[in-house]
Design an enzyme around this catalytic site. Structure first.
Site, short mmCIF file in Angstrom:
data_model
loop_
_atom_site.label_atom_id
_atom_site.label_comp_id
_atom_site.label_asym_id
_atom_site.label_seq_id
_atom_site.Cartn_x
_atom_site.Cartn_y
_atom_site.Cartn_z
N GLY A 123 -3.07 -12.68 7.90
CA GLY A 123 -3.31 -11.70 8.95
C GLY A 123 -2.06 -11.22 9.64
O GLY A 123 -2.14 -10.48 10.62
N ARG A 134 0.21 -9.24 3.14
CA ARG A 134 0.79 -7.93 3.48
C ARG A 134 2.16 -8.07 4.15
O ARG A 134 3.00 -7.17 4.02
CB ARG A 134 -0.17 -7.14 4.37
CG ARG A 134 -0.28 -7.62 5.78
CD ARG A 134 -1.18 -6.73 6.64
NE ARG A 134 -2.58 -6.90 6.29
CZ ARG A 134 -3.34 -5.93 5.81
NH1 ARG A 134 -2.82 -4.73 5.60
NH2 ARG A 134 -4.62 -6.14 5.55
N CYS A 177 -13.29 13.76 -9.07
CA CYS A 177 -14.36 14.72 -8.79
C CYS A 177 -15.26 14.31 -7.64
O CYS A 177 -16.26 14.97 -7.37
CB CYS A 177 -15.20 14.93 -10.05
SG CYS A 177 -14.30 15.70 -11.40
#
Length: 432
Positions: free
Chosen positions: A266, A299, A377
Site C-alpha cells: 500500500g 507500486r 471497439c
C-alpha cells in the site's frame, strides 16, 4: 541536499541493511547509480530515438512498428530500493509480483536479495525460475487452491497466510509443515483498493482461529495485514500495527511464539517518507527488535520507473462539441487497465507534436480540451473524457503517461487483436 551526498547516505544505510538481511551482494558495489534528473533525460532520449526509428522505417517503406511502448528505467527501481532500505532498515521488502511481473524488474530485485510476495502457482513458478530460495518467498494469499498448496509444499515454500478455519484444515492436510501468518483485517477505507473487503480476520475471530490452529498442531509464526493497495492514510498503518500487537498477545496466551510481522503493501511514492517515519516509530513502540518484520511493496518500486508512449491513430471533431476526440493505440484493455482495476487517473502529456519533441515540457496543461479513447471497439475503452493539453494534436503525434509501472503490464490483454505494448529498457547493465 546535494545528490551525491544523498546517494552516499542511502548507500551507507543500504549496505548495513543488506548485511543484516544476509543478502549476497552489497547493494551499491556492482552498479552505477544515476540521479533522477539524469534518468529523466535518458527517458526523453529513449522516446526520441525510438520514435525516430519508427519514422525512418516508414520513410524506407518498411513495416513500421508504431505500436505503443514503455520506457522502463531500471535505475529508478534501484533508487527506490535504496530509498526503502534507508527509511525502513528494519523491514525486509518482499516485492508483490502481481504489481508488475516484468522479468527484468524481477531479476534486478532478485540480484539485491529482495524477497517476493506471490499469490498463485504461476507466480511461484516464475520466482523459483529465477533461482530464488524458497525461504525468500511468502505465499501471501489467504485462500489458496489445494493443488497450489501441494505445489508450495513440494517446493519447500513454507511461509503462507490464512484468515479462516477452512484454510487451516486444508493446510493441515496438504502442507502440515508450513509456517503460517494470520492475516487480519484493517481499516483500509482510504485506499485505492480495499483488500479487507475480501481478506483478513477480524479481532473478534482471531482468537478462535488460533485455537483451531493450536488444536491442529499447526505452526503459526506471526501476523500479516494489508492496509489496501495505494493507501493515502498513514494512520492506517499505525492502527494495523496496534491490532497486530493484540493478536501477538493472543498467540502468546495460547502458547505460540510469534517471531514475524508482515506489514503488507500500500506504499505510495509521494507519501512514503512520512509513512515510513510513522511505521518505524510504531514498530519500536509495539514490537521488540527480535521480531522480524517484512513487507509486500509493489507500486512503490515500479510505478514511477515506467513511462508509456501512445500514438494518435485517429482524430475526430464534432461540430456541436468543444472537445476533440483522439484515438490512441493503447487503452484500458491494454496497458491502461489500471484505470479500471487500480482506480488510477493517468495524466496525458504531449510527447511529440508535428516535428517537435516536447517531452518534459513544462508548458502546463493548456486549454485544449479533449477525449482520449483507446483503440478497441468498446466504448468502455476511454482513457480520459476531459483531458487538457497545451496543443491540438494530429494523427501521428504522440502522447505519454508517467507513473505507468504499477498494475499496467501485469493485466494487459490482447482484446480485439491488439498487441500488448513492448518495453524499451534503460540501464540494463545494472543486471550484469
Amino acid at each position: 541536499m546535494p545528490a551525491i551526498m544523498e546517494k552516499n547516505m542511502l548507500v551507507s544505510e543500504s549496505l548495513r541493511t543488506t548485511e543484516l538481511l544476509g543478502h549476497v551482494k552489497p547493494i551499491d558495489s556492482v552498479v552505477t547509480w544515476s540521479s533522477p534528473g539524469s534518468s529523466r533525460q535518458a527517458i526523453g532520449e529513449a522516446f526520441k530515438n525510438t520514435i525516430e526509428e519508427i519514422e525512418r522505417a516508414a520513410v524506407r517503406g518498411e513495416p513500421a512498428d508504431s505500436d505503443a511502448f514503455f520506457v522502463a528505467d531500471l535505475n529508478g527501481v534501484y533508487r527506490q530500493l535504496l530509498r526503502w532500505h534507508a527509511k525502513l532498515p528494519r523491514v525486509q521488502p518482499f516485492y508483490a509480483v502481481k504489481c508488475n511481473p516484468d522479468p527484468k524488474v524481477l531479476a534486478l530485485l532478485n540480484k539485491f536479495g529482495t524477497g517476493f510476495d506471490c499469490a498463485s502457482k504461476g507466480e511461484l513458478e516464475q520466482i523459483l525460475g529465477l533461482g530464488v530460495s524458497p525461504d525468500r518467498i511468502v505465499y501471501a494469499n489467504p485462500c489458496k487452491a489445494i493443488t497450489y498448496v501441494r505445489y508450495a509444499a513440494s517446493k519447500g515454500i513454507n511461509l503462507m497466510t490464512f484468515d479462516n478455519a477452512d484454510e487451516l484444515y486444508k493446510v493441515k492436510q496438504h502442507h502440515p509443515n508450513s509456517r503460517l501468518l494470520l492475516r487480519i483485517s484493517t481499516d483500509d477505507s482510504n485506499s485505492l483498493c480495499r483488500l479487507s473487503l475480501k481478506f483478513g480476520a477480524s479481532l473478534d475471530d482471531t482468537g478462535k482461529l488460533l485455537d483451531i490452529a493450536k488444536s491442529l498442531e499447526l505452526n503459526v509464526v506471526g501476523v500479516s495485514f494489508h492496509v489496501g493497495s495505494g493507501s493515502y492514510d498513514p494512520s492506517a498503518f499505525l492502527d494495523a500495527i496496534q491490532r497486530s500487537r493484540q493478536v501477538f498477545d493472543q498467540g502468546l496466551e495460547r502458547g505460540f511464539n510469534f517471531d514475524l510481522l508482515d506489514i503488507g503493501g500500500g506504499f505510495m511514492n509521494d507519501s512514503f517518507d512520512g509513512v515510513a517515519d510513522l511505521i518505524r516509530s510504531a514498530l519500536d513502540t509495539y514490537f521488540d527488535p527480535s521480531i522480524r518484520v517484512i513487507s509486500e511493496p509493489g507500486r512503490f518500486f515500479v510505478s514511477s520507473s515506467f513511462t508509456l508512449a501512445v500514438n494518435v491513430i485517429a482524430k475526430r471533431k464534432l461540430d456541436d462539441e468543444e472537445k476533440v476526440m483522439y484515438y490512441v493505440n493503447d487503452g484500458v484493455y491494454g496497458s491502461l487497465n489500471c484505470i479500471l482495476f487500480d482506480h488510477q487517473h493517468p495524466v496525458a502529456r504531449v510527447l511529440k507534436c508535428g516535428s517537435r519533441f516536447v517531452y518534459n515540457d513544462l508548458v502546463g496543461t493548456g486549454q485544449h480540451r479533449c477525449f482520449i479513447w483507446g483503440p478497441t471497439c468498446d466504448s468502455l475503452d476511454v482513457i480520459a473524457n476531459d483531458a487538457h493539453l497545451p496543443y491540438e494534436l494530429n494523427v501521428g503525434d504522440w502522447i505519454y503517461f508517467e507513473d505507468a509501472g504499477a498494475y499496467t503490464v501485469a493485466a494487459a490483454s490482447c482484446f480485439n487483436g491488439f498487441k500488448t505494448s513492448r518495453i524499451v529498457y534503460l540501464d540494463t547493465d545494472i543486471l550484469d
